[in-house]
Design a protein around this motif. Structure first.
Motif, PDB file in Angstrom:
ATOM      1  N   ASN A  46       0.834  -1.189   0.000  1.00 12.35           N
ATOM      2  CA  ASN A  46       0.000   0.000   0.000  1.00 12.35           C
ATOM      3  C   ASN A  46       0.877   1.251   0.000  1.00 12.35           C
ATOM      4  N   LYS A  49       0.359   4.277   2.540  1.00 18.32           N
ATOM      5  CA  LYS A  49       0.631   4.177   3.983  1.00 18.32           C
ATOM      6  C   LYS A  49       1.767   5.126   4.380  1.00 18.32           C
ATOM      7  N   ARG A  51       5.094   6.180   6.138  1.00 11.86           N
ATOM      8  CA  ARG A  51       6.259   5.345   6.477  1.00 11.86           C
ATOM      9  C   ARG A  51       7.437   6.200   6.903  1.00 11.86           C
ATOM     10  N   ILE A  79       7.806 -10.329   3.158  1.00 11.94           N
ATOM     11  CA  ILE A  79       6.364 -10.134   3.020  1.00 11.94           C
ATOM     12  C   ILE A  79       5.668 -11.347   3.638  1.00 11.94           C
ATOM     13  N   GLY A 302      10.946 -10.648  16.486  1.00 13.37           N
ATOM     14  CA  GLY A 302      11.222  -9.245  16.780  1.00 13.37           C
ATOM     15  C   GLY A 302      12.003  -8.607  15.652  1.00 13.37           C
TER      16      GLY A 302
HETATM   17  N1  NAP Z   1       7.910  -9.992  12.879  1.00 18.44           N
HETATM   18  C1  NAP Z   1       8.775 -10.931  13.245  1.00 18.44           C
HETATM   19  O1  NAP Z   1       9.331 -10.886  14.348  1.00 18.44           O
HETATM   20  C2  NAP Z   1       9.109 -12.050  12.307  1.00 18.44           C
HETATM   21  C3  NAP Z   1      10.037 -13.017  12.723  1.00 18.44           C
HETATM   22  C4  NAP Z   1      10.410 -14.043  11.828  1.00 18.44           C
HETATM   23  C5  NAP Z   1       9.833 -14.103  10.584  1.00 18.44           C
HETATM   24  N2  NAP Z   1       8.888 -13.171  10.229  1.00 18.44           N
HETATM   25  C6  NAP Z   1       8.312 -13.268   8.883  1.00 18.44           C
HETATM   26  O2  NAP Z   1       8.745 -12.126   8.140  1.00 18.44           O
HETATM   27  C7  NAP Z   1       7.732 -11.731   7.213  1.00 18.44           C
HETATM   28  C8  NAP Z   1       7.387 -10.272   7.472  1.00 18.44           C
HETATM   29  O3  NAP Z   1       6.921 -10.133   8.797  1.00 18.44           O
HETATM   30  P1  NAP Z   1       6.576  -8.694   9.421  1.00 18.44           P
HETATM   31  O4  NAP Z   1       6.328  -8.936  10.851  1.00 18.44           O
HETATM   32  O5  NAP Z   1       7.594  -7.710   9.000  1.00 18.44           O
HETATM   33  O6  NAP Z   1       5.190  -8.406   8.694  1.00 18.44           O
HETATM   34  P2  NAP Z   1       4.429  -6.993   8.579  1.00 18.44           P
HETATM   35  O7  NAP Z   1       4.902  -6.063   9.620  1.00 18.44           O
HETATM   36  O8  NAP Z   1       2.994  -7.329   8.467  1.00 18.44           O
HETATM   37  O9  NAP Z   1       4.938  -6.425   7.163  1.00 18.44           O
HETATM   38  C9  NAP Z   1       4.642  -7.052   5.960  1.00 18.44           C
HETATM   39  C10 NAP Z   1       5.089  -6.141   4.838  1.00 18.44           C
HETATM   40  O10 NAP Z   1       4.886  -6.834   3.612  1.00 18.44           O
HETATM   41  C11 NAP Z   1       4.197  -5.970   2.701  1.00 18.44           C
HETATM   42  N3  NAP Z   1       3.380  -6.820   1.841  1.00 18.44           N
HETATM   43  C12 NAP Z   1       2.445  -7.729   2.207  1.00 18.44           C
HETATM   44  N4  NAP Z   1       1.933  -8.330   1.123  1.00 18.44           N
HETATM   45  C13 NAP Z   1       2.548  -7.784   0.060  1.00 18.44           C
HETATM   46  C14 NAP Z   1       2.448  -7.967  -1.352  1.00 18.44           C
HETATM   47  N5  NAP Z   1       1.599  -8.830  -1.878  1.00 18.44           N
HETATM   48  N6  NAP Z   1       3.242  -7.220  -2.154  1.00 18.44           N
HETATM   49  C15 NAP Z   1       4.106  -6.323  -1.643  1.00 18.44           C
HETATM   50  N7  NAP Z   1       4.248  -6.110  -0.312  1.00 18.44           N
HETATM   51  C16 NAP Z   1       3.480  -6.831   0.507  1.00 18.44           C
HETATM   52  C17 NAP Z   1       3.372  -5.050   3.564  1.00 18.44           C
HETATM   53  O11 NAP Z   1       3.110  -3.860   2.809  1.00 18.44           O
HETATM   54  P3  NAP Z   1       2.322  -2.605   3.423  1.00 18.44           P
HETATM   55  O12 NAP Z   1       3.284  -1.987   4.425  1.00 18.44           O
HETATM   56  O13 NAP Z   1       2.083  -1.722   2.270  1.00 18.44           O
HETATM   57  O14 NAP Z   1       1.079  -3.147   4.059  1.00 18.44           O
HETATM   58  C18 NAP Z   1       4.315  -4.831   4.741  1.00 18.44           C
HETATM   59  O15 NAP Z   1       5.208  -3.772   4.485  1.00 18.44           O
HETATM   60  C19 NAP Z   1       6.552 -12.681   7.423  1.00 18.44           C
HETATM   61  O16 NAP Z   1       6.609 -13.689   6.470  1.00 18.44           O
HETATM   62  C20 NAP Z   1       6.810 -13.228   8.839  1.00 18.44           C
HETATM   63  O17 NAP Z   1       6.270 -14.511   9.018  1.00 18.44           O
HETATM   64  C21 NAP Z   1       8.533 -12.154  11.047  1.00 18.44           C
END
Ligand code: NAP
Length: 328
Positions: A46, A49, A51, A79, A302
């Motif tokens: 998006n 949004k 940022r 993602i 995290g």
């Molecule tokens: N958070 C953690 O601690 C953690 C730890 C290990 C692994 N992970 C993995 O890392 C990945 C990201 O996690 P996160 O926590 O950073 O998620 P998040 O905060 O929800 O961020 C996801 C990002 O991906 C973008 N996105 C989603 N679908 C998309 C698409 N179809 N095309 C382009 N951009 C897209 C979103 O865009 P918008 O900003 O525009 O909405 C957002 O910027 C996930 O697969 C998660 O399982 C996360």
């Protein structure tokens, strides 16, 4: 000094963490690798949004803008879900980019075809961040497997579940109260289904299986149980008996090479390697033939733990390509 052009797919918690760490460690990475990393573009869903500012970086919602960047060499993927992430990484590999992913949902399903694809194109895949966040289980396993064989893996692979079970025991609170607290502290998602149903731990276990045993069990044969069926009464009774509930993901290979995996709550005593693992920590106990049992413990998720292991993957990959040992 030569530049390495990189892109970040996804700019949420993990994507922003990568951006910060790459900028913070830029000079150190230049010194250790002899190459300058530049984040050239960021993909988001998006564009409207609000940022953080990323001066000089292309921010786009069109993957074609990214893949067509001349000389792009590295793609960090952060993602969500299987698609379009898998399709994007296939295209990046076909273009000759190294890819580094945190996306366990996608990678648990596609690790084997992605590795085959990367091998055929002579590029590397980094995926330390997919499993147990900041705990270096992937690189440890890769190293061990050069000499040892792994017989069994047992892990606490979901920090949210472990936090809830810990709080229920320490504060004698109900499951729902511990879950709400985990959400308030940002440990659990607004929709906590994947965490508390065991699905998140299952996906990570399948990634470890593909690495340790070069295959996965049939997913339908794996019993996956979450922590939502554990009551405060169960926890209190266990406490009186000197036991603790742990949400354990485990996989074992028998002498015939068959894999047996399960994910669910277990009662463990003080002698168990996972007994002492509290709060949001993750842990992985690896049973090996020469070393015996090795247990790794640390933060399982995290922004910075996850993003830092992705940048470590970058340093390792670029170091390998340049053919020298990294001395960070
Ligand atoms: N958070 C953690 O601690 C953690 C730890 C290990 C692994 N992970 C993995 O890392 C990945 C990201 O996690 P996160 O926590 O950073 O998620 P998040 O905060 O929800 O961020 C996801 C990002 O991906 C973008 N996105 C989603 N679908 C998309 C698409 N179809 N095309 C382009 N951009 C897209 C979103 O865009 P918008 O900003 O525009 O909405 C957002 O910027 C996930 O697969 C998660 O399982 C996360």
């Amino acid at each position: 000094m030569a530049k390495i052009k990189a892109a970040i797919l996804g700019f949420g918690t993990v994507g922003q963490g990568i951006y910060h760490i790459v900028n913070e460690k830029k000079e150190d990475l230049k010194k250790s690798l002899g190459l300058d990393i530049e984040i050239s573009a960021i993909l988001v869903n998006n564009l409207a949004k609000e940022r953080i500012q990323t001066p000089g970086v292309l921010v786009t919602d069109d993957f074609e803008d990214i893949i067509n960047i001349p000389g792009l060499q590295v793609v960090f993927e952060a993602i969500v879900n299987e698609e379009p992430a898998y399709g994007y990484l296939c295209k990046a590999i076909d273009k000759g980019c190294h890819v580094i992913t945190a996306n366990k949902v996608m990678f648990s399903k596609y690790s084997i075809p992605l590795h085959e694809r990367a091998k055929s194109r002579g590029v590397f895949i980094g995926y330390e961040a997919t499993t147990a966040g900041g705990v270096p289980v992937i690189k440890t396993l890769k190293n061990l497997l050069q000499v040892n064989s792994v017989k069994r893996i047992q892990g606490i692979l979901n920090g949210t579940s472990n936090y809830i079970l810990t709080q229920m025991r320490l504060n004698e609170c109900q499951f729902n109260d511990a879950l709400t607290e985990a959400q308030d502290l940002g440990y659990a998602e607004a929709d906590p289904y994947n965490d508390i149903s065991g699905q998140d731990a299952f996906r990570k276990l399948m990634i470890l299986s593909a690495l340790a045993f070069k295959k996965q069990p049939n997913w339908d044969d794996v019993r996956v149980v979450g922590i939502d069926g554990i009551s405060l009464e169960d926890v209190k009774k266990a406490k009186q008996e000197g036991l603790r509930y742990r949400h354990v993901a485990e996989i074992e290979q028998d002498e015939n090479g068959e894999l047996f995996a399960s994910v669910g709550p277990q009662l463990v005593g003080p002698d168990h390697p996972l007994y002492a693992i509290e709060a949001v920590n993750n842990a992985v106990a690896l049973d090996t033939n020469y070393i015996g049992t090795l247990t790794l413990v640390g933060p399982g998720a995290g922004m910075y733990p996850t993003a830092s292991v992705m940048v470590e993957d970058y340093a390792e990959i670029i170091g390998k390509r340049a053919g020298f040992m990294i001395t960070i």
